[in-house]
Design an enzyme around this catalytic site. Structure first.
Site, PDB file in Angstrom:
ATOM      1  N   ILE A 161       0.880  -1.184   0.000  1.00 49.30           N
ATOM      2  CA  ILE A 161       0.000   0.000   0.000  1.00 49.30           C
ATOM      3  C   ILE A 161       0.910   1.224   0.000  1.00 49.30           C
ATOM      4  CG2 ILE A 161      -0.287  -0.172   2.528  1.00 49.30           C
ATOM      5  CD1 ILE A 161      -3.071   1.151   2.149  1.00 49.30           C
ATOM      6  N   ALA A 162       0.711   2.106  -0.942  1.00 52.85           N
ATOM      7  CA  ALA A 162       1.592   3.280  -1.027  1.00 52.85           C
ATOM      8  C   ALA A 162       0.873   4.441  -1.704  1.00 52.85           C
ATOM      9  CB  ALA A 162       2.864   2.938  -1.801  1.00 52.85           C
ATOM     10  N   ILE A 163       1.279   5.627  -1.282  1.00 51.52           N
ATOM     11  CA  ILE A 163       0.815   6.880  -1.883  1.00 51.52           C
ATOM     12  C   ILE A 163       2.049   7.659  -2.318  1.00 51.52           C
ATOM     13  CG2 ILE A 163      -0.240   9.137  -1.320  1.00 51.52           C
ATOM     14  CD1 ILE A 163      -2.369   7.041  -1.607  1.00 51.52           C
ATOM     15  N   ASN A 169       8.139   1.539  10.942  1.00 53.20           N
ATOM     16  CA  ASN A 169       7.181   2.281  10.109  1.00 53.20           C
ATOM     17  C   ASN A 169       5.965   2.703  10.947  1.00 53.20           C
ATOM     18  OD1 ASN A 169       5.621   3.392   8.107  1.00 53.20           O
ATOM     19  ND2 ASN A 169       5.869   1.684   6.662  1.00 53.20           N
ATOM     20  N   GLU A 220       2.092  -7.439   7.184  1.00 50.51           N
ATOM     21  CA  GLU A 220       3.369  -7.236   7.874  1.00 50.51           C
ATOM     22  C   GLU A 220       3.815  -5.796   7.648  1.00 50.51           C
ATOM     23  OE1 GLU A 220       3.919 -10.080   5.514  1.00 50.51           O
ATOM     24  OE2 GLU A 220       3.562 -11.656   6.996  1.00 50.51           O
ATOM     25  N   TYR A 260      -2.921   1.579  10.328  1.00 49.98           N
ATOM     26  CA  TYR A 260      -3.522   0.254  10.550  1.00 49.98           C
ATOM     27  C   TYR A 260      -4.244   0.184  11.896  1.00 49.98           C
ATOM     28  CZ  TYR A 260      -0.264  -0.861   6.762  1.00 49.98           C
ATOM     29  OH  TYR A 260       0.428  -0.868   5.586  1.00 49.98           O
TER      30      TYR A 260
HETATM   31  C1  LIG Z   1       1.476   4.635   4.776  1.00 49.60           C
HETATM   32  C2  LIG Z   1       0.946   5.600   3.701  1.00 49.60           C
HETATM   33  C3  LIG Z   1       0.257   4.778   2.598  1.00 49.60           C
HETATM   34  C4  LIG Z   1      -0.072   6.546   4.341  1.00 49.60           C
HETATM   35  O1  LIG Z   1      -0.613   7.351   3.315  1.00 49.60           O
HETATM   36  P1  LIG Z   1      -1.148   8.835   3.575  1.00 49.60           P
HETATM   37  O2  LIG Z   1      -2.018   9.175   2.405  1.00 49.60           O
HETATM   38  O3  LIG Z   1      -0.064   9.782   3.874  1.00 49.60           O
HETATM   39  O4  LIG Z   1      -1.995   8.652   4.909  1.00 49.60           O
HETATM   40  P2  LIG Z   1      -3.362   9.378   5.287  1.00 49.60           P
HETATM   41  O5  LIG Z   1      -3.248  10.840   5.039  1.00 49.60           O
HETATM   42  O6  LIG Z   1      -4.493   8.666   4.633  1.00 49.60           O
HETATM   43  O7  LIG Z   1      -3.396   9.136   6.858  1.00 49.60           O
HETATM   44  C5  LIG Z   1      -4.135   8.068   7.407  1.00 49.60           C
HETATM   45  C6  LIG Z   1      -3.595   7.750   8.779  1.00 49.60           C
HETATM   46  O8  LIG Z   1      -2.239   7.316   8.679  1.00 49.60           O
HETATM   47  C7  LIG Z   1      -1.506   7.814   9.795  1.00 49.60           C
HETATM   48  N1  LIG Z   1      -0.517   8.775   9.335  1.00 49.60           N
HETATM   49  C8  LIG Z   1      -0.332   9.217   8.067  1.00 49.60           C
HETATM   50  N2  LIG Z   1       0.744  10.030   8.006  1.00 49.60           N
HETATM   51  C9  LIG Z   1       1.232  10.120   9.253  1.00 49.60           C
HETATM   52  C10 LIG Z   1       2.338  10.802   9.826  1.00 49.60           C
HETATM   53  N3  LIG Z   1       3.146  11.568   9.077  1.00 49.60           N
HETATM   54  N4  LIG Z   1       2.575  10.633  11.148  1.00 49.60           N
HETATM   55  C11 LIG Z   1       1.777   9.858  11.916  1.00 49.60           C
HETATM   56  N5  LIG Z   1       0.681   9.186  11.424  1.00 49.60           N
HETATM   57  C12 LIG Z   1       0.434   9.316  10.112  1.00 49.60           C
HETATM   58  C13 LIG Z   1      -2.515   8.478  10.710  1.00 49.60           C
HETATM   59  O9  LIG Z   1      -3.052   7.488  11.548  1.00 49.60           O
HETATM   60  C14 LIG Z   1      -3.565   8.927   9.722  1.00 49.60           C
HETATM   61  O10 LIG Z   1      -4.818   9.097  10.308  1.00 49.60           O
HETATM   62  P3  LIG Z   1      -5.272  10.589  10.770  1.00 49.60           P
HETATM   63  O11 LIG Z   1      -5.389  11.377   9.496  1.00 49.60           O
HETATM   64  O12 LIG Z   1      -6.581  10.359  11.440  1.00 49.60           O
HETATM   65  O13 LIG Z   1      -4.177  11.105  11.668  1.00 49.60           O
HETATM   66  C15 LIG Z   1       2.091   6.480   3.109  1.00 49.60           C
HETATM   67  O14 LIG Z   1       2.765   7.101   4.177  1.00 49.60           O
HETATM   68  C16 LIG Z   1       3.081   5.701   2.259  1.00 49.60           C
HETATM   69  O15 LIG Z   1       2.883   5.510   1.062  1.00 49.60           O
HETATM   70  N6  LIG Z   1       4.206   5.263   2.882  1.00 49.60           N
HETATM   71  C17 LIG Z   1       5.259   4.535   2.181  1.00 49.60           C
HETATM   72  C18 LIG Z   1       4.851   3.116   1.870  1.00 49.60           C
HETATM   73  C19 LIG Z   1       4.553   2.351   3.146  1.00 49.60           C
HETATM   74  O16 LIG Z   1       5.242   2.490   4.157  1.00 49.60           O
HETATM   75  N7  LIG Z   1       3.517   1.505   3.082  1.00 49.60           N
HETATM   76  C20 LIG Z   1       3.119   0.651   4.183  1.00 49.60           C
HETATM   77  C21 LIG Z   1       3.861  -0.628   4.084  1.00 49.60           C
HETATM   78  S1  LIG Z   1       3.388  -1.758   5.366  1.00 49.60           S
END
Ligand SMILES: CC(C)(COP(=O)(O)OP(=O)(O)OC[C@H]1O[C@@H](n2cnc3c(N)ncnc32)[C@H](O)[C@@H]1OP(=O)(O)O)[C@@H](O)C(=O)NCCC(=O)NCCS
Length: 201
Positions: free
Chosen positions: A101-103, A140, A135, A147
């Site tokens: 899962i990634a953005i 992270n 996992e 999650y």
């Molecule tokens: C993990 C990932 C998909 C989150 O995407 P995102 O669009 O930035 O996240 P969202 O804006 O939807 O945030 C959803 C929740 O994630 C958590 N979150 C996101 N960014 C965060 C940050 N910088 N610090 C702490 N919590 C964070 C929070 O719980 C947040 O909920 P909230 O908005 O109520 O606080 C993104 O950081 C990513 O692509 N990371 C790299 C790939 C990765 O690590 N994937 C997971 C592999 S297991």
């Protein structure tokens, strides 16, 4: 299949180690239990971007094994530049295993990773999964926080799971997703997310 190069590009910006380049193609063509989605930005739908060449990268664990083949599929995809995220899972009996899962970094902290997770859990319901699991690197905390918001709890550790730095993986599971408590939690979070996304769009 046309989305794969852009997905690989976002993967490189998102993970310290990547899957082998052929992995996504194998997943789409050969793994009938795999479900993958991309997230698109409608505003970018007409923009065309060149795909940069691939440098050598450490590989992240890719557990594709002896799975039955899925029928060949052709998808007429809109242009790749509009893809800003991707995610996927495998159905293993009645468990949905989130594989990725990634953005894109430019689109983070807008609720879009959450939208992908909601989409995966919706898929898990549709395909009859009872639980969702994954996992995640112990370091992270961002992903773990996402999650936990959706009811995933730690259930164990895979030691030295990531070959690039020997990092441990936390194993996380939801409760049964058809339980009334989980359904209510999920629907409440989903409604709040959609309201946020609508308000911000
Ligand atoms: C993990 C990932 C998909 C989150 O995407 P995102 O669009 O930035 O996240 P969202 O804006 O939807 O945030 C959803 C929740 O994630 C958590 N979150 C996101 N960014 C965060 C940050 N910088 N610090 C702490 N919590 C964070 C929070 O719980 C947040 O909920 P909230 O908005 O109520 O606080 C993104 O950081 C990513 O692509 N990371 C790299 C790939 C990765 O690590 N994937 C997971 C592999 S297991």
């Amino acid at each position: 299949m046309a989305d794969v190069p852009r997905v690989i590009e976002i993967e490189k910006l998102s993970y310290p180690a990547t899957w082998p380049p052929s992995a996504y193609r194998k997943e789409l063509q050969d793994n009938r239990w795999a479900h993958y989605i991309v997230l698109r930005d409608k505003a970018l739908m007409q923009v065309q971007e060149p795909v940069p060449p691939e440098p050598e990268r450490p590989r992240r664990p890719f557990p594709l094994s002896l799975l039955p083949a899925r029928p060949a599929m052709t998808v007429g995809a809109p242009n790749q530049a509009s893809i800003i995220g991707f995610a996927g899972l495998w159905l293993m009996v009645d468990e949905a295993h989130i594989t990725t899962i990634a953005i894109h970094p430019d689109y983070r902290r807008k609720g879009l990773g959450e939208l992908e997770l909601v989409s995966l859990i919706d898929i898990a319901y549709q395909i009859g999964a009872k639980w969702v699991t994954l996992e995640v690197r112990v370091s992270n905390f961002v992903a773990q926080s996402l999650y936990r918001k959706y009811g995933f709890r730690e259930a164990g550790m895979r030691h030295r799971y990531y070959s690039d730095n020997q990092e441990d993986a936390l194993i996380m599971w939801t409760e049964e997703i058809s339980s009334p408590a989980y359904v209510e939690r999920f629907q409440t979070l989903k409604t709040a997310l959609f309201q946020r996304l609508e308000a911000e769009s």
